[in-house]
Design a protein around this motif. Structure first.
Motif, PDB file in Angstrom:
ATOM      1  N   GLY A  38      16.141  69.811   7.674  1.00  0.00           N
ATOM      2  CA  GLY A  38      17.272  70.467   7.641  1.00  0.00           C
ATOM      3  C   GLY A  38      18.240  70.183   8.893  1.00  0.00           C
ATOM      4  N   ALA A  39      17.985  68.808   9.543  1.00  0.00           N
ATOM      5  CA  ALA A  39      18.918  68.404  10.511  1.00  0.00           C
ATOM      6  C   ALA A  39      19.715  67.294  10.224  1.00  0.00           C
ATOM      7  CB  ALA A  39      17.963  68.038  11.596  1.00  0.00           C
ATOM      8  N   ILE A  40      20.216  66.806   8.821  1.00  0.00           N
ATOM      9  CA  ILE A  40      21.144  65.923   8.772  1.00  0.00           C
ATOM     10  C   ILE A  40      22.457  65.943   9.593  1.00  0.00           C
ATOM     11  CG2 ILE A  40      22.783  64.889   6.837  1.00  0.00           C
ATOM     12  CD1 ILE A  40      20.434  65.911   4.780  1.00  0.00           C
ATOM     13  N   GLU A  41      23.235  67.239   9.400  1.00  0.00           N
ATOM     14  CA  GLU A  41      24.071  67.315  10.471  1.00  0.00           C
ATOM     15  C   GLU A  41      24.039  67.107  11.902  1.00  0.00           C
ATOM     16  OE1 GLU A  41      27.503  70.847  11.174  1.00  0.00           O
ATOM     17  OE2 GLU A  41      26.654  70.703   9.009  1.00  0.00           O
ATOM     18  N   LYS A  42      22.965  67.453  12.550  1.00  0.00           N
ATOM     19  CA  LYS A  42      22.720  67.250  13.911  1.00  0.00           C
ATOM     20  C   LYS A  42      22.364  65.895  14.065  1.00  0.00           C
ATOM     21  CE  LYS A  42      21.350  68.670  17.876  1.00  0.00           C
ATOM     22  NZ  LYS A  42      22.234  69.024  18.899  1.00  0.00           N
ATOM     23  N   VAL A  43      21.581  65.203  13.350  1.00  0.00           N
ATOM     24  CA  VAL A  43      21.123  63.817  13.636  1.00  0.00           C
ATOM     25  C   VAL A  43      22.319  63.094  13.516  1.00  0.00           C
ATOM     26  CG1 VAL A  43      19.793  61.875  12.714  1.00  0.00           C
ATOM     27  CG2 VAL A  43      18.790  63.921  12.950  1.00  0.00           C
ATOM     28  N   GLU A  45      25.496  63.524  13.917  1.00  0.00           N
ATOM     29  CA  GLU A  45      26.504  63.855  14.988  1.00  0.00           C
ATOM     30  C   GLU A  45      26.007  63.142  16.275  1.00  0.00           C
ATOM     31  OE1 GLU A  45      26.699  67.819  17.939  1.00  0.00           O
ATOM     32  OE2 GLU A  45      27.242  68.222  15.949  1.00  0.00           O
ATOM     33  N   GLU A  46      24.524  63.205  16.498  1.00  0.00           N
ATOM     34  CA  GLU A  46      24.003  62.321  17.672  1.00  0.00           C
ATOM     35  C   GLU A  46      24.134  60.905  17.308  1.00  0.00           C
ATOM     36  OE1 GLU A  46      20.550  65.703  18.795  1.00  0.00           O
ATOM     37  OE2 GLU A  46      19.972  64.080  17.410  1.00  0.00           O
ATOM     38  N   LEU A  47      23.996  60.578  16.411  1.00  0.00           N
ATOM     39  CA  LEU A  47      23.935  59.028  16.067  1.00  0.00           C
ATOM     40  C   LEU A  47      25.449  58.685  16.176  1.00  0.00           C
ATOM     41  CD1 LEU A  47      21.834  58.286  12.921  1.00  0.00           C
ATOM     42  CD2 LEU A  47      21.529  57.925  15.410  1.00  0.00           C
ATOM     43  N   LYS A  48      26.266  59.354  15.660  1.00  0.00           N
ATOM     44  CA  LYS A  48      27.954  59.126  15.855  1.00  0.00           C
ATOM     45  C   LYS A  48      28.225  58.996  17.596  1.00  0.00           C
ATOM     46  CE  LYS A  48      30.105  60.610  11.614  1.00  0.00           C
ATOM     47  NZ  LYS A  48      30.690  61.590  11.019  1.00  0.00           N
ATOM     48  N   ARG A  84      19.156  61.581  28.414  1.00  0.00           N
ATOM     49  CA  ARG A  84      20.411  61.716  29.114  1.00  0.00           C
ATOM     50  C   ARG A  84      21.365  62.384  28.199  1.00  0.00           C
ATOM     51  NH1 ARG A  84      20.698  56.934  31.623  1.00  0.00           N
ATOM     52  NH2 ARG A  84      22.179  56.029  30.245  1.00  0.00           N
ATOM     53  N   ALA A  85      21.610  61.949  26.962  1.00  0.00           N
ATOM     54  CA  ALA A  85      22.339  62.580  25.981  1.00  0.00           C
ATOM     55  C   ALA A  85      21.919  63.869  25.439  1.00  0.00           C
ATOM     56  CB  ALA A  85      22.498  61.355  24.766  1.00  0.00           C
ATOM     57  N   GLY A  86      20.772  64.115  25.838  1.00  0.00           N
ATOM     58  CA  GLY A  86      20.151  65.433  25.257  1.00  0.00           C
ATOM     59  C   GLY A  86      19.751  65.718  23.649  1.00  0.00           C
ATOM     60  N   PHE A  87      19.521  64.245  23.087  1.00  0.00           N
ATOM     61  CA  PHE A  87      19.297  64.193  21.733  1.00  0.00           C
ATOM     62  C   PHE A  87      17.975  64.981  21.118  1.00  0.00           C
ATOM     63  CE2 PHE A  87      21.380  59.534  21.610  1.00  0.00           C
ATOM     64  CZ  PHE A  87      22.295  60.202  21.452  1.00  0.00           C
ATOM     65  N   SER A  88      18.155  65.465  19.927  1.00  0.00           N
ATOM     66  CA  SER A  88      16.946  66.130  19.380  1.00  0.00           C
ATOM     67  C   SER A  88      15.662  65.252  19.140  1.00  0.00           C
ATOM     68  CB  SER A  88      17.392  66.568  18.068  1.00  0.00           C
ATOM     69  OG  SER A  88      17.623  65.603  17.130  1.00  0.00           O
TER      70      SER A  88
END
Length: 196
Positions: A38-43, A45-48, A84-88
């Motif tokens: 359920g993390a498509i939007e989060k991932v 956003e991080e990739l962008k 550093r970016a705080g990625f999931s």
């Protein structure tokens, strides 16, 4: 996410159109895992945000493209970048896997492919526009509306500046290139002149 997970996920993915090549396989595997979590939007956003960092850093672009760094250096750099970016954990593990498998050269294509899959999941078309100079908000809006008129669907438009373009605009809709670049026109003209 292991290499086995990546290939297993990729082959099990029949819900969306296949994307070919290394970038497609990795993007599809990540997309399937993100959807399950359920993390498509989060991932996405991080990739962008990662793509924006790559676009803004010639050093990072050089690192991703260079074969001279060994596996450990690539893994350590991508691990540090993710922290550093705080990625999931999902995005961070994905970056480590790509580095471990020495596929960083295809990372930008993986990001594009993932964003296309995410847009498709939302019923949108993913498009990317490159211009020689930054576009205004009004220009971006007008371009998005024009592309939506062409494809008949909502468009998720990403823009970037490419100083190598002599003028004009290069738009990629899904995997189709719509090229209005002066550079391309000049190159075509040069080719035709050589034949004459």
């Amino acid at each position: 996410m292991s290499a086995n997970t990546a290939s297993a996920s990729s082959s099990a993915s029949a819900d969306h159109a296949p994307i070919s090549g290394v970038a497609g396989r990795y993007a599809t595997a990540l997309f399937d895992l993100a959807r399950d979590a359920g993390a498509i939007e989060k991932v996405e956003e991080e990739l962008k945000s990662l793509r924006a960092a790559i676009d803004g850093s010639p050093d990072l672009q050089g690192f991703l493209a260079s074969p001279v760094y060994d596996r450990a250096e690539q893994v350590n750099t991508m691990t540090a970048l993710g922290e550093r970016a705080g990625f999931s954990a999902l995005t961070a593990n994905f970056l480590k896997l790509v580095a471990k498998n020495r596929r960083l050269f295809a990372l930008e294509d993986m990001i594009r492919a993932f964003c296309a899959l995410a847009a498709d999941e939302r019923g949108e078309v993913s498009a990317e526009a490159a211009t020689a100079a930054p576009m205004t908000d009004d220009q971006v809006k007008a371009l998005r509306l024009e592309i939506e008129r062409m494809v008949g669907k909502a468009v998720n438009l990403n823009t970037r500046v490419d100083p190598d373009l002599l003028g004009g605009l290069v738009v990629k809709i899904g995997s189709t290139m719509v090229d209005a670049s002066l550079k391309t026109k000049l190159n075509r003209l040069k080719t035709e002149m050589k034949k004459a």
